[in-house]
Design an enzyme around this catalytic site. Structure first.
Site, PDB file in Angstrom:
ATOM      1  N   HIS A   1     -45.946 -62.256  36.919  1.00  9.53           N
ATOM      2  CA  HIS A   1     -46.099 -60.800  36.815  1.00  9.53           C
ATOM      3  C   HIS A   1     -45.108 -60.225  35.803  1.00  9.53           C
ATOM      4  CE1 HIS A   1     -46.493 -56.663  38.807  1.00  9.53           C
ATOM      5  NE2 HIS A   1     -45.384 -56.546  38.100  1.00  9.53           N
ATOM      6  N   GLU A   2     -43.835 -60.585  35.943  1.00  7.58           N
ATOM      7  CA  GLU A   2     -42.801 -60.000  35.087  1.00  7.58           C
ATOM      8  C   GLU A   2     -42.848 -60.567  33.673  1.00  7.58           C
ATOM      9  OE1 GLU A   2     -41.332 -57.458  36.064  1.00  7.58           O
ATOM     10  OE2 GLU A   2     -41.438 -57.559  38.248  1.00  7.58           O
TER      11      GLU A   2
ATOM     12  N   HIS B   1     -46.201 -58.160  32.323  1.00  7.74           N
ATOM     13  CA  HIS B   1     -45.613 -57.060  31.548  1.00  7.74           C
ATOM     14  C   HIS B   1     -45.291 -57.483  30.120  1.00  7.74           C
ATOM     15  CE1 HIS B   1     -45.534 -54.359  34.877  1.00  7.74           C
ATOM     16  NE2 HIS B   1     -44.632 -55.022  35.561  1.00  7.74           N
TER      17      HIS B   1
ATOM     18  N   GLU C   1     -48.848 -51.834  36.576  1.00  9.85           N
ATOM     19  CA  GLU C   1     -48.511 -52.771  37.655  1.00  9.85           C
ATOM     20  C   GLU C   1     -49.742 -53.574  38.060  1.00  9.85           C
ATOM     21  OE1 GLU C   1     -45.624 -53.583  38.510  1.00  9.85           O
ATOM     22  OE2 GLU C   1     -44.612 -51.975  37.438  1.00  9.85           O
TER      23      GLU C   1
END
Length: 707
Positions: free
Chosen positions: A447-448, A452, A506
């Site tokens: 995810h990070e 992103h 997100e």
């Protein structure tokens, strides 16, 4: 408001209080690193009153009231109880409320943006207040807002014109969304960044833009747009109106933060850290977000430090317009063993991103390999503590200079005793419990880092200058035709998508994580399996736990949706609900909600493990592709309509039947007791003090923090 409605706003009883363990990692630091961590921690916590003021008008006096009671009692709460003449249960409820308040840095939940109210009667608070003149003063200053629940709209954060609570637009009850957006457009045109500002509408129709700074007048060398402070809007809906820049918002706090930042710079391990904290100090003293952006550039270059940190006005989730940021700061210590896996993930990232469902035209020309470390929290100041972070949030820096990722290990692994797990079938509970943490580490990492970290914004950088071939535009995989939208000069992701941006991004990052977690070589990086596809082995267990967690997360996220305002109170929850809908719409019986009775008391999430790599991954990929292309091309109209439809809560089944069962099974959200550091000026040694994971320990930690 009837008792049943009010019940959902009552403080947790008991709250789930967890101590953040850090001693082993802190002890491994050198004396210099400990001093650096100490001054960073001070700078972080010195912003706590800023956070309280950003949440509600009553939050700061409630904070002072709690600390005044601790001071007058010397921490002997039973003696104070006897003096006030209140019952054991009333004292318990007051202490539980205080712990939840301090854990959220205010009286609205950091995860959900809803107010929480004490369970005890108001006279019990009044009786405690009467035991101390100082406590009485602060209690009076709350003006009854601790218990007020007569206006349901004020129980949620949001726009003033919708009747919600916000302090980003203070003393401006009649300011409208249109006016807020018009001022934002003016700021964008002027090149004035919004994160450290608040906006006031005066009675004469003029506006004041409050700039957070230690100085109370325009800096001697000028602010980010020069020395001028009064402007007349020349076009648009506010043509002819005046905007005045007012320096000195949060002046006292930022002066202390700047001083601690300079002390941190003196104890830095390297030149990048020193320059970073000097840039922080300039930013907080002068209100300069250009200086703050410089601090982020030095932060990106500070690769692999033993003490990682970042402070400032960073995340914009709680401003209803999605552009003004809440104070946040952290000082965290590296966990070398866990960091090795993240390092391998960074090395693999350039080969992983091509697996995503879009072509190279919609991806950065080169993946800027970031620093990615697993860290243990020493200090995290703000309204709540996340489990992972990817910053800076400035697209111009992210696209060309890079970013950093952090995973917060002692937050991720913190467990409350006797934690219940509703909505998971009995046959799945063992796998869920055994691999929940492992799967979360994989998902947070993806995810990070890749979520992103991936994607290109197609932009007209300046008039006539594009970062793509304007004459032969990229072909959209959604339409099969050349793209027709892109970002115009001065536009950013946040400014264009506004209040939708946080949750939308997100969701996109979560989908990237779910999509790439199906790559078994990634699971091998984290120590699960040999890299070959094996849904029945260890790696398959971890992947199944990931998808189960996401589906369950989408269900329990309905706690954060308010049926009265039909408003989501939390960006990640809104995203996860839409992903659950994506799973349910995947077809082929991939995901279902199972229940027998009409009351849904036996509600469970059922997921077909054997279809994760087929129906499940395809549905995730299709959803992800749409979100990504709309973002990449700046197609705000199509993107927000699509995401709005995916996150819409049908009021009868989802908003009533399902949500009622979610609320009946609601679990207290964890609040964290953090250690304090103490510097012996004579020896230069720093010591650490831990506190009990109890309401009393939480209050004592804040009282001894002295902020």
């Amino acid at each position: 408001m009837d008792a049943q409605e009010l019940a959902q706003y009552l403080a947790d009883a008991p709250p789930s209080i967890v101590r953040l363990e850090i001693e082993k990692h802190f002890d491994a630091l050198t004396d210099r690193q400990k001093r650096y961590a100490h001054f960073v921690s001070r700078a972080c916590f010195e912003g706590s009153r800023i956070v309280a003021r950003q949440i509600s008008p009553e939050s700061e006096p409630i904070y002072d009231f709690i600390l005044a009671l601790h001071k007058s009692s010397g921490g002997d709460w039973k003696a104070l109880q006897a003096k006030a003449g209140i019952s054991d249960q009333e004292l318990d409820h007051i202490l539980q409320y205080a712990a939840q308040f301090l854990g959220n840095n205010g009286n609205y939940k950091s995860f959900g943006d809803a107010k929480f109210i004490p369970r005890c009667p108001e006279p019990a608070f009044a009786a405690l207040a009467a035991t101390s003149p100082e406590a009485q003063k602060f209690y009076n200053a709350t003006s009854g807002a601790i218990f007020s629940a007569d206006n349901p709209a004020l129980l949620h954060l949001g726009y003033p014109e919708e009747g919600h609570m916000t302090t980003y637009y203070p003393d401006s009850p009649d300011i409208t969304k249109i006016e807020i957006d018009a001022v934002s457009a003016w700021m964008e045109k002027k090149g004035l960044l919004p994160e450290n500002t608040r906006l006031v509408k005066k009675k004469d129709g003029s506006f004041e833009l409050l700039i957070a700074s230690a100085v109370r007048t325009v800096p001697s060398e000028g602010g980010d747009i020069g020395k001028e402070t009064t402007f007349k809007i020349e076009d648009g809906g506010l043509e002819g109106k005046t905007i005045t820049l007012v320096y000195g918002d949060y002046s006292k706090e930022l002066a202390a933060i700047a001083a601690s930042s300079r002390k941190a710079a003196e104890n830095a391990d390297n030149e990048n850290q020193r320059k970073m904290y000097e840039a922080y100090a300039k930013s907080f003293e002068e209100g300069s977000l250009l200086a703050f952006k410089d601090s982020q550039r030095f932060w990106i270059r500070d690769m692999g430090p033993m003490v990682e940190s970042n402070i400032g006005f960073i995340e914009t989730y709680r401003d209803p317009a999605g552009i003004r940021a809440e104070w946040q700061g952290f000082a965290v210590v590296v966990n070398m063993e866990r960091t090795r896996a993240f390092g391998a993930l960074v090395e693999a990232a350039p080969s992983l991103i091509p697996h995503l469902p879009w072509g190279k035209d919609f991806e950065k020309d080169k993946f800027l390999s970031p620093d990615f470390t697993s860290l243990e929290v020493l200090t995290f100041a703000g309204a709540g503590i996340p489990i992972g972070i990817n910053i800076p949030n400035y697209d111009d820096i992210r696209q060309t200079e890079g970013f950093k990722n952090v995973s917060l290990g002692n937050v991720m692994n913190a467990k409350a005793p006797k934690e219940k797990i509703p909505f998971i079938a009995e046959k799945d509970l063992d796998i869920y419990r055994r691999y929940r943490d492992s799967s979360l580490e994989v998902v947070v990492g993806l995810h990070e880092l890749t979520g992103h970290g991936c994607g290109k914004l197609l932009q007209e950088i300046s008039p006539g200058e594009f970062n793509f071939d304007k004459e032969n535009p990229p072909i959209s995989p959604l339409t099969g035709k050349p793209i027709t939208t892109w970002y115009k000069p001065g536009q950013t992701w946040s400014s264009l998508f506004g209040s939708w941006a946080g949750s939308y991004e997100e969701c996109r990052a979560e989908l990237v994580a779910m999509y790439l977690s199906c790559e078994f070589p990634i699971l091998k990086i984290f120590g699960f399996g040999d890299g070959s596809v094996d849904m029945d082995g260890l790696a398959g267990d971890v992947l199944y736990a990931s998808y189960l967690s996401m589906a369950r997360g989408g269900l329990v996220s309905l706690e954060m949706w308010d049926p009265k305002s039909r408003k989501w109170g939390q960006a990640h929850s809104q995203a996860r609900f839409s992903i659950l809908k994506c799973f349910l719409e995947a077809g082929d019986d991939f995901c279902k909600l199972e229940y027998n009775g009409d009351d849904l008391s036996d509600l469970k999430v059922k997921l077909d493990r054997s279809k994760i790599l087929t129906a499940g991954r395809k549905a995730v990929g299709d959803y992800l592709q749409k979100l990504h292309i709309y973002k990449s091309t700046g197609d705000v109209e199509a993107g927000t309509k699509f995401y709005g439809d995916m996150t819409d809560v049908e009021p009868e089944f989802w908003g009533k039947k399902i949500r009622d069962e979610v609320m009946r099974n609601k679990q207290p959200r964890k609040v964290f007791v953090q250690a304090n550091t103490y510097l012996d000026e004579a020896t230069g040694k720093v010591t650490l003090k831990h506190y009990d994971a109890t309401p009393e320990g939480m209050i004592q930690s804040w009282a001894e923090r002295n902020v």
